[in-house]
Design a protein around this motif. Structure first.
Motif, PDB file in Angstrom:
ATOM      1  N   PRO A   1       0.795  -1.231   0.000  1.00 43.92           N
ATOM      2  CA  PRO A   1       0.000   0.000   0.000  1.00 43.92           C
ATOM      3  C   PRO A   1       0.828   1.282   0.000  1.00 43.92           C
ATOM      4  CG  PRO A   1       0.098  -0.910   2.198  1.00 43.92           C
ATOM      5  CD  PRO A   1       0.822  -1.870   1.314  1.00 43.92           C
ATOM      6  N   SER A   2       2.115   1.184   0.304  1.00 41.30           N
ATOM      7  CA  SER A   2       2.920   2.402   0.406  1.00 41.30           C
ATOM      8  C   SER A   2       4.385   2.083   0.116  1.00 41.30           C
ATOM      9  CB  SER A   2       2.769   3.012   1.802  1.00 41.30           C
ATOM     10  OG  SER A   2       3.103   2.063   2.787  1.00 41.30           O
ATOM     11  N   PRO A   3       5.173   3.139  -0.131  1.00 38.32           N
ATOM     12  CA  PRO A   3       6.599   2.940  -0.428  1.00 38.32           C
ATOM     13  C   PRO A   3       7.334   2.314   0.748  1.00 38.32           C
ATOM     14  CG  PRO A   3       5.923   5.203  -0.887  1.00 38.32           C
ATOM     15  CD  PRO A   3       4.787   4.553  -0.177  1.00 38.32           C
ATOM     16  N   LEU A   4       8.500   1.792   0.450  1.00 37.82           N
ATOM     17  CA  LEU A   4       9.376   1.296   1.515  1.00 37.82           C
ATOM     18  C   LEU A   4       9.845   2.488   2.341  1.00 37.82           C
ATOM     19  CD1 LEU A   4      11.562  -1.209  -0.513  1.00 37.82           C
ATOM     20  CD2 LEU A   4       9.798  -1.787   1.174  1.00 37.82           C
ATOM     21  N   GLU A   5      10.085   2.232   3.611  1.00 39.50           N
ATOM     22  CA  GLU A   5      10.572   3.290   4.491  1.00 39.50           C
ATOM     23  C   GLU A   5      12.023   3.618   4.130  1.00 39.50           C
ATOM     24  OE1 GLU A   5      11.781   3.886   9.147  1.00 39.50           O
ATOM     25  OE2 GLU A   5      10.321   2.338   8.632  1.00 39.50           O
ATOM     26  N   SER A   6      12.253   4.868   3.796  1.00 42.80           N
ATOM     27  CA  SER A   6      13.598   5.314   3.444  1.00 42.80           C
ATOM     28  C   SER A   6      14.428   5.521   4.713  1.00 42.80           C
ATOM     29  CB  SER A   6      13.498   6.623   2.657  1.00 42.80           C
ATOM     30  OG  SER A   6      14.781   7.068   2.314  1.00 42.80           O
ATOM     31  N   ILE A   7      15.709   5.205   4.639  1.00 41.65           N
ATOM     32  CA  ILE A   7      16.612   5.375   5.779  1.00 41.65           C
ATOM     33  C   ILE A   7      17.690   6.369   5.370  1.00 41.65           C
ATOM     34  CG2 ILE A   7      18.265   4.202   7.293  1.00 41.65           C
ATOM     35  CD1 ILE A   7      16.676   1.606   6.784  1.00 41.65           C
ATOM     36  N   PRO A   8      17.950   7.397   6.188  1.00 43.24           N
ATOM     37  CA  PRO A   8      19.004   8.356   5.854  1.00 43.24           C
ATOM     38  C   PRO A   8      20.346   7.645   5.695  1.00 43.24           C
ATOM     39  CG  PRO A   8      17.829   9.015   7.848  1.00 43.24           C
ATOM     40  CD  PRO A   8      17.330   7.671   7.479  1.00 43.24           C
ATOM     41  N   LEU A   9      21.120   8.130   4.755  1.00 44.07           N
ATOM     42  CA  LEU A   9      22.402   7.495   4.443  1.00 44.07           C
ATOM     43  C   LEU A   9      23.463   8.577   4.356  1.00 44.07           C
ATOM     44  CD1 LEU A   9      22.887   4.780   1.764  1.00 44.07           C
ATOM     45  CD2 LEU A   9      24.281   6.828   1.669  1.00 44.07           C
ATOM     46  N   GLU A  10      24.635   8.271   4.844  1.00 48.05           N
ATOM     47  CA  GLU A  10      25.732   9.234   4.819  1.00 48.05           C
ATOM     48  C   GLU A  10      27.030   8.482   4.516  1.00 48.05           C
ATOM     49  OE1 GLU A  10      27.019  12.964   7.640  1.00 48.05           O
ATOM     50  OE2 GLU A  10      26.351  11.131   8.604  1.00 48.05           O
ATOM     51  N   ILE A  11      27.903   9.140   3.759  1.00 44.67           N
ATOM     52  CA  ILE A  11      29.207   8.546   3.469  1.00 44.67           C
ATOM     53  C   ILE A  11      30.260   9.369   4.199  1.00 44.67           C
ATOM     54  CG2 ILE A  11      30.891   8.001   1.681  1.00 44.67           C
ATOM     55  CD1 ILE A  11      28.467   7.773  -0.248  1.00 44.67           C
ATOM     56  N   VAL A  12      31.036   8.706   5.038  1.00 39.65           N
ATOM     57  CA  VAL A  12      32.102   9.373   5.795  1.00 39.65           C
ATOM     58  C   VAL A  12      33.398   8.610   5.536  1.00 39.65           C
ATOM     59  CG1 VAL A  12      32.916  10.063   8.080  1.00 39.65           C
ATOM     60  CG2 VAL A  12      30.455  10.062   7.589  1.00 39.65           C
ATOM     61  N   ASP A  13      34.363   9.314   4.934  1.00 38.73           N
ATOM     62  CA  ASP A  13      35.671   8.705   4.637  1.00 38.73           C
ATOM     63  C   ASP A  13      35.529   7.386   3.873  1.00 38.73           C
ATOM     64  OD1 ASP A  13      36.975  10.816   5.908  1.00 38.73           O
ATOM     65  OD2 ASP A  13      36.935   9.792   7.860  1.00 38.73           O
ATOM     66  N   GLY A  14      34.651   7.374   2.894  1.00 41.73           N
ATOM     67  CA  GLY A  14      34.480   6.182   2.061  1.00 41.73           C
ATOM     68  C   GLY A  14      33.674   5.069   2.698  1.00 41.73           C
TER      69      GLY A  14
END
Ligand code: FES
Length: 144
Positions: free
Chosen positions: A123-136
């Motif tokens: 019924p709805s999109p997948l829950e998005s999770i914040p993502l960050e790249i730190v030093d690769g």
């Protein structure tokens, strides 16, 4: 007449169950109604691995609190979603050939850029999770 507190009553019940060996029988029932407090979502960012660990067009399923997360390296960059389908909570997976996120339970299909439903019963999109790249290194979740 002596009154007992709720705590005393529960202590007596616990002792009776232990003495009669019924603890083993009732433990699963208690665990069902009072599950251990597992983190739904970790408070701190979770290390997924190095950016190079996920080639473009591929994905990685990682532990993320109580439920797994799916990290996908799309042509437009990395994306992370809860791997729990929004229909009946089956675990979704990445289909590199289709370039879609697939739920095997009822043939739910999600697109990888926003996690939106392409087809099927979700019924709805997948829950998005914040993502960050730190030093690769890729981190998901947390306060970022
Ligand atoms: S649980 Fe995913 S489509 Fe039904």
């Amino acid at each position: 007449m002596t009154s007992i507190t709720r705590r005393d009553f529960l202590k007596i019940i616990k002792q009776i169950l232990a003495a009669t060996g019924l603890t083993a029988l009732f433990s699963p029932v208690v665990a069902f109604f009072y599950p251990p407090s597992l983190e739904e979502t970790p408070a701190d960012p979770v290390l997924v691995g190095a950016v190079d660990d996920i080639p473009q067009g591929e994905a990685l399923t990682v532990a993320f609190g109580r439920y797994p997360a799916l990290v996908i390296n799309t042509e437009q960059g990395l994306r992370a979603y809860s791997a729990v389908c929004t229909h009946f909570a089956c675990l979704v997976d990445w289909d590199a050939g289709l370039e879609q996120i697939v739920c095997p339970c009822h043939e739910g299909y999600f697109e990888p850029l926003e996690g939106g439903v392409i087809s099927g019963p979700p019924p709805s999109p997948l829950e998005s999770i914040p993502l960050e790249i730190v030093d690769g290194e890729i981190y998901i979740g947390g306060a970022s």
